[in-house]
Design a protein around this motif. Structure first.
Motif, PDB file in Angstrom:
ATOM      1  N   ALA A 141      37.786   5.750  -9.380  1.00  0.00           N
ATOM      2  CA  ALA A 141      38.440   6.259 -10.586  1.00  0.00           C
ATOM      3  C   ALA A 141      39.839   5.686 -10.779  1.00  0.00           C
ATOM      4  CB  ALA A 141      38.495   7.787 -10.528  1.00  0.00           C
ATOM      5  N   GLN A 142      40.579   5.539  -9.685  1.00  0.00           N
ATOM      6  CA  GLN A 142      41.965   5.060  -9.794  1.00  0.00           C
ATOM      7  C   GLN A 142      42.056   3.586 -10.161  1.00  0.00           C
ATOM      8  OE1 GLN A 142      40.566   6.423  -7.110  1.00  0.00           O
ATOM      9  NE2 GLN A 142      41.101   5.348  -5.220  1.00  0.00           N
ATOM     10  N   GLN A 143      40.934   2.861 -10.139  1.00  0.00           N
ATOM     11  CA  GLN A 143      40.925   1.455 -10.532  1.00  0.00           C
ATOM     12  C   GLN A 143      40.759   1.265 -12.039  1.00  0.00           C
ATOM     13  OE1 GLN A 143      37.845   0.576  -7.167  1.00  0.00           O
ATOM     14  NE2 GLN A 143      38.800  -1.380  -7.659  1.00  0.00           N
ATOM     15  N   LEU A 144      40.420   2.336 -12.761  1.00  0.00           N
ATOM     16  CA  LEU A 144      40.198   2.225 -14.201  1.00  0.00           C
ATOM     17  C   LEU A 144      41.528   2.298 -14.941  1.00  0.00           C
ATOM     18  CD1 LEU A 144      37.096   4.581 -14.580  1.00  0.00           C
ATOM     19  CD2 LEU A 144      37.110   2.088 -14.310  1.00  0.00           C
ATOM     20  N   PRO A 145      41.727   1.459 -15.959  1.00  0.00           N
ATOM     21  CA  PRO A 145      42.980   1.493 -16.721  1.00  0.00           C
ATOM     22  C   PRO A 145      43.151   2.814 -17.463  1.00  0.00           C
ATOM     23  CG  PRO A 145      41.744  -0.528 -17.155  1.00  0.00           C
ATOM     24  CD  PRO A 145      40.829   0.380 -16.407  1.00  0.00           C
ATOM     25  N   THR A 146      44.332   3.394 -17.366  1.00  0.00           N
ATOM     26  CA  THR A 146      44.670   4.605 -18.116  1.00  0.00           C
ATOM     27  C   THR A 146      46.018   4.398 -18.795  1.00  0.00           C
ATOM     28  OG1 THR A 146      45.745   5.629 -16.199  1.00  0.00           O
ATOM     29  CG2 THR A 146      43.405   6.107 -16.523  1.00  0.00           C
ATOM     30  N   TRP A 147      46.190   4.986 -19.971  1.00  0.00           N
ATOM     31  CA  TRP A 147      47.455   4.893 -20.674  1.00  0.00           C
ATOM     32  C   TRP A 147      47.552   6.013 -21.703  1.00  0.00           C
ATOM     33  CZ3 TRP A 147      43.243   1.910 -21.663  1.00  0.00           C
ATOM     34  CH2 TRP A 147      42.824   1.761 -22.982  1.00  0.00           C
ATOM     35  N   GLU A 148      48.727   6.186 -22.233  1.00  0.00           N
ATOM     36  CA  GLU A 148      48.968   7.198 -23.252  1.00  0.00           C
ATOM     37  C   GLU A 148      49.562   6.558 -24.484  1.00  0.00           C
ATOM     38  OE1 GLU A 148      51.346  10.342 -21.715  1.00  0.00           O
ATOM     39  OE2 GLU A 148      49.833  10.999 -20.247  1.00  0.00           O
ATOM     40  N   GLU A 149      49.165   7.078 -25.630  1.00  0.00           N
ATOM     41  CA  GLU A 149      49.771   6.702 -26.907  1.00  0.00           C
ATOM     42  C   GLU A 149      50.118   7.995 -27.619  1.00  0.00           C
ATOM     43  OE1 GLU A 149      47.518   3.932 -29.196  1.00  0.00           O
ATOM     44  OE2 GLU A 149      47.351   2.476 -27.550  1.00  0.00           O
ATOM     45  N   GLY A 150      51.410   8.343 -27.626  1.00  0.00           N
ATOM     46  CA  GLY A 150      51.807   9.652 -28.139  1.00  0.00           C
ATOM     47  C   GLY A 150      51.231  10.729 -27.254  1.00  0.00           C
ATOM     48  N   GLU A 151      50.482  11.654 -27.864  1.00  0.00           N
ATOM     49  CA  GLU A 151      49.875  12.758 -27.119  1.00  0.00           C
ATOM     50  C   GLU A 151      48.417  12.477 -26.746  1.00  0.00           C
ATOM     51  OE1 GLU A 151      51.591  15.403 -26.078  1.00  0.00           O
ATOM     52  OE2 GLU A 151      53.365  14.487 -26.987  1.00  0.00           O
ATOM     53  N   LEU A 152      47.945  11.260 -27.008  1.00  0.00           N
ATOM     54  CA  LEU A 152      46.568  10.897 -26.664  1.00  0.00           C
ATOM     55  C   LEU A 152      46.510  10.257 -25.283  1.00  0.00           C
ATOM     56  CD1 LEU A 152      45.427   9.294 -30.044  1.00  0.00           C
ATOM     57  CD2 LEU A 152      44.671  11.497 -29.124  1.00  0.00           C
ATOM     58  N   GLN A 153      45.498  10.612 -24.509  1.00  0.00           N
ATOM     59  CA  GLN A 153      45.260  10.018 -23.199  1.00  0.00           C
ATOM     60  C   GLN A 153      44.025   9.121 -23.264  1.00  0.00           C
ATOM     61  OE1 GLN A 153      44.968  13.771 -20.978  1.00  0.00           O
ATOM     62  NE2 GLN A 153      46.910  13.267 -19.987  1.00  0.00           N
ATOM     63  N   LYS A 180      41.197  11.633 -24.658  1.00  0.00           N
ATOM     64  CA  LYS A 180      41.388  13.070 -24.499  1.00  0.00           C
ATOM     65  C   LYS A 180      42.629  13.506 -25.268  1.00  0.00           C
ATOM     66  CE  LYS A 180      39.183  13.759 -20.004  1.00  0.00           C
ATOM     67  NZ  LYS A 180      39.312  14.415 -18.680  1.00  0.00           N
ATOM     68  N   SER A 181      42.558  14.735 -25.797  1.00  0.00           N
ATOM     69  CA  SER A 181      43.708  15.282 -26.491  1.00  0.00           C
ATOM     70  C   SER A 181      43.779  16.782 -26.268  1.00  0.00           C
ATOM     71  CB  SER A 181      43.622  14.993 -27.991  1.00  0.00           C
ATOM     72  OG  SER A 181      44.760  15.511 -28.654  1.00  0.00           O
ATOM     73  N   LYS A 182      44.980  17.274 -25.967  1.00  0.00           N
ATOM     74  CA  LYS A 182      45.182  18.709 -25.803  1.00  0.00           C
ATOM     75  C   LYS A 182      45.561  19.384 -27.117  1.00  0.00           C
ATOM     76  CE  LYS A 182      46.555  18.423 -20.939  1.00  0.00           C
ATOM     77  NZ  LYS A 182      47.638  18.701 -19.938  1.00  0.00           N
ATOM     78  N   GLN A 183      45.885  18.577 -28.114  1.00  0.00           N
ATOM     79  CA  GLN A 183      46.275  19.148 -29.401  1.00  0.00           C
ATOM     80  C   GLN A 183      45.598  18.403 -30.539  1.00  0.00           C
ATOM     81  OE1 GLN A 183      50.528  18.397 -29.000  1.00  0.00           O
ATOM     82  NE2 GLN A 183      50.416  16.803 -30.574  1.00  0.00           N
ATOM     83  N   GLN A 185      45.304  16.131 -33.602  1.00  0.00           N
ATOM     84  CA  GLN A 185      46.124  15.014 -34.062  1.00  0.00           C
ATOM     85  C   GLN A 185      45.243  13.896 -34.605  1.00  0.00           C
ATOM     86  OE1 GLN A 185      48.057  12.820 -30.738  1.00  0.00           O
ATOM     87  NE2 GLN A 185      46.939  14.215 -29.413  1.00  0.00           N
ATOM     88  N   THR A 186      45.871  12.933 -35.234  1.00  0.00           N
ATOM     89  CA  THR A 186      45.156  11.793 -35.807  1.00  0.00           C
ATOM     90  C   THR A 186      44.962  10.707 -34.752  1.00  0.00           C
ATOM     91  OG1 THR A 186      46.039  12.207 -38.003  1.00  0.00           O
ATOM     92  CG2 THR A 186      45.231   9.995 -37.568  1.00  0.00           C
ATOM     93  N   VAL A 187      43.766  10.137 -34.746  1.00  0.00           N
ATOM     94  CA  VAL A 187      43.467   8.971 -33.913  1.00  0.00           C
ATOM     95  C   VAL A 187      43.242   7.793 -34.848  1.00  0.00           C
ATOM     96  CG1 VAL A 187      41.927   7.959 -32.190  1.00  0.00           C
ATOM     97  CG2 VAL A 187      42.394  10.429 -32.162  1.00  0.00           C
ATOM     98  N   ASP A 188      44.062   6.790 -34.720  1.00  0.00           N
ATOM     99  CA  ASP A 188      43.972   5.619 -35.595  1.00  0.00           C
ATOM    100  C   ASP A 188      43.643   4.394 -34.755  1.00  0.00           C
ATOM    101  OD1 ASP A 188      44.140   3.625 -37.439  1.00  0.00           O
ATOM    102  OD2 ASP A 188      46.230   3.977 -37.999  1.00  0.00           O
ATOM    103  N   LEU A 189      42.393   3.939 -34.850  1.00  0.00           N
ATOM    104  CA  LEU A 189      41.941   2.757 -34.112  1.00  0.00           C
ATOM    105  C   LEU A 189      41.606   1.606 -35.054  1.00  0.00           C
ATOM    106  CD1 LEU A 189      39.614   4.516 -31.503  1.00  0.00           C
ATOM    107  CD2 LEU A 189      41.973   3.784 -31.193  1.00  0.00           C
ATOM    108  N   GLU A 190      42.128   1.654 -36.260  1.00  0.00           N
ATOM    109  CA  GLU A 190      41.828   0.599 -37.230  1.00  0.00           C
ATOM    110  C   GLU A 190      42.258  -0.754 -36.695  1.00  0.00           C
ATOM    111  OE1 GLU A 190      42.894   1.142 -41.258  1.00  0.00           O
ATOM    112  OE2 GLU A 190      42.398   3.275 -41.304  1.00  0.00           O
ATOM    113  N   GLY A 191      41.323  -1.701 -36.728  1.00  0.00           N
ATOM    114  CA  GLY A 191      41.597  -3.056 -36.281  1.00  0.00           C
ATOM    115  C   GLY A 191      41.623  -3.244 -34.777  1.00  0.00           C
ATOM    116  N   LYS A 192      41.346  -2.185 -34.007  1.00  0.00           N
ATOM    117  CA  LYS A 192      41.432  -2.278 -32.548  1.00  0.00           C
ATOM    118  C   LYS A 192      40.070  -2.391 -31.873  1.00  0.00           C
ATOM    119  CE  LYS A 192      45.749   0.367 -32.436  1.00  0.00           C
ATOM    120  NZ  LYS A 192      46.442   1.583 -31.929  1.00  0.00           N
TER     121      LYS A 192
END
Length: 294
Positions: A141-153, A180-183, A185-192
């Motif tokens: 599990a610890q080998q997988l990339p993780t990051w945050e963008e604002g309040e999104l995990q 994952k999100s605890k609140q 919010q908007t998820v914007d993945l346009e063009g990604k």
């Protein structure tokens, strides 16, 4: 105009001692990118007398991805690998021209209560790699990339997307992304994103253009470049997909191929027990299923 092309609901499927939620393949959408099979397993509580015992069975033409949320599985295969799969890790087994594996409750858990919950996924191989030598990789599990963008995990389970690459060695352009999100919010993945894309709701929900969607559904996007939605509080979703293959893929039991002749030979070899055995699990096997005539 809605960007949702199709909604796929989980359907109960019997895999022996378990009922799972079958999501792919679906009659109106056989594949999403190279993803050809997706089962949601559990959550199911097993007592001390109940075990997960999926006996040795074969695969060709695909990679399997096992991803657990709860529980533990002992994986053994005909290459000699014996690895316990625990939550958050990725078991990535590439069958190529042929591999056999079993999935069982580990010995130390067989006399106790346990919970099984996870995803079982098949990813078809490109035509020129369908007959490659089989391989196996276990990614912690610890080998997988993780990051945050604002309040999104974010966590990238497999593939490459949004400037990140998973350690899982895939064989075509694809992605499996956890959000994952605890609140709310908007998820914007346009063009990604790219290729074909499906959004699987594990828990919580999303809102898209005034429509609410909840767990146990896959939403198939019309256009991955227009992926924007609202995620509800305490939600976990998976976005997966990638570039589709130009050729059709055929499925027969555990066999996947672009050529039905490869499947026919694999069936004959399994019925003749000509596949390699699984060290440490040589006594049992799953027979090729016979289907009653209608």
């Amino acid at each position: 105009m809605s960007n949702i092309q199709l909604i796929i609901e989980e359907r109960a499927a019997d895999i022996g001692k378990f009922l799972v939620g079958r999501l792919l393949p679906f009659r109106q959408k056989r594949m999403i990118g190279p993803f050809i099979y997706l089962d949601h397993m559990g959550p199911v509580k097993l007592n001390a007398r109940e075990q997960m015992d999926i006996r040795p069975h074969p695969h060709i033409g695909l990679s399997t991805l096992t991803f657990l949320f709860e529980g533990s599985i002992m994986h053994r295969d005909s290459l000699g690998n014996a690895v316990e799969i625990q939550p958050g890790a990725v078991n990535w087994m590439t069958a190529g021209k042929g591999i056999v594996h079993s999935e069982r409750t580990p010995d130390y858990l067989r006399d106790s209560e346990k919970i099984m919950h996870g995803l079982q996924i098949w990813v078809a191989l490109p035509k020129d790699l369908e007959q490659m030598e089989p391989e196996f990789f276990h990614i912690e599990a610890q080998q997988l990339p993780t990051w945050e963008e604002g309040e999104l995990q974010f966590q990238l389970v497999a593939g490459e997307v949004m400037g990140h690459r998973s350690a899982v060695p895939v064989y075509s352009p694809l992605y499996m992304l956890e959000i994952k999100s605890k609140q709310k919010q908007t998820v914007d993945l346009e063009g990604k994103l790219f290729g074909e894309s499906g959004l699987y709701i594990l828990e919580g929900g999303i809102e898209s253009e005034g429509n609410q969607f909840g767990p146990k559904q896959i939403l198939v996007a019309k256009d991955t470049s227009l992926c924007e939605f609202t995620i509800e509080a305490n939600s976990t979703i998976y976005i997966f997909g990638g570039e589709a293959f130009p050729e059709e893929r055929f499925i027969d039991w555990n066999f996947v191929a672009s050529d039905k002749e490869l499947i026919r030979k694999a069936k004959e070899n399994w019925e003749a027990q000509a596949f390699a055995k699984v060290p440490g699990d040589e006594e049992e096997f799953v027979p090729y299923p016979t289907f009653p005539k209608k």
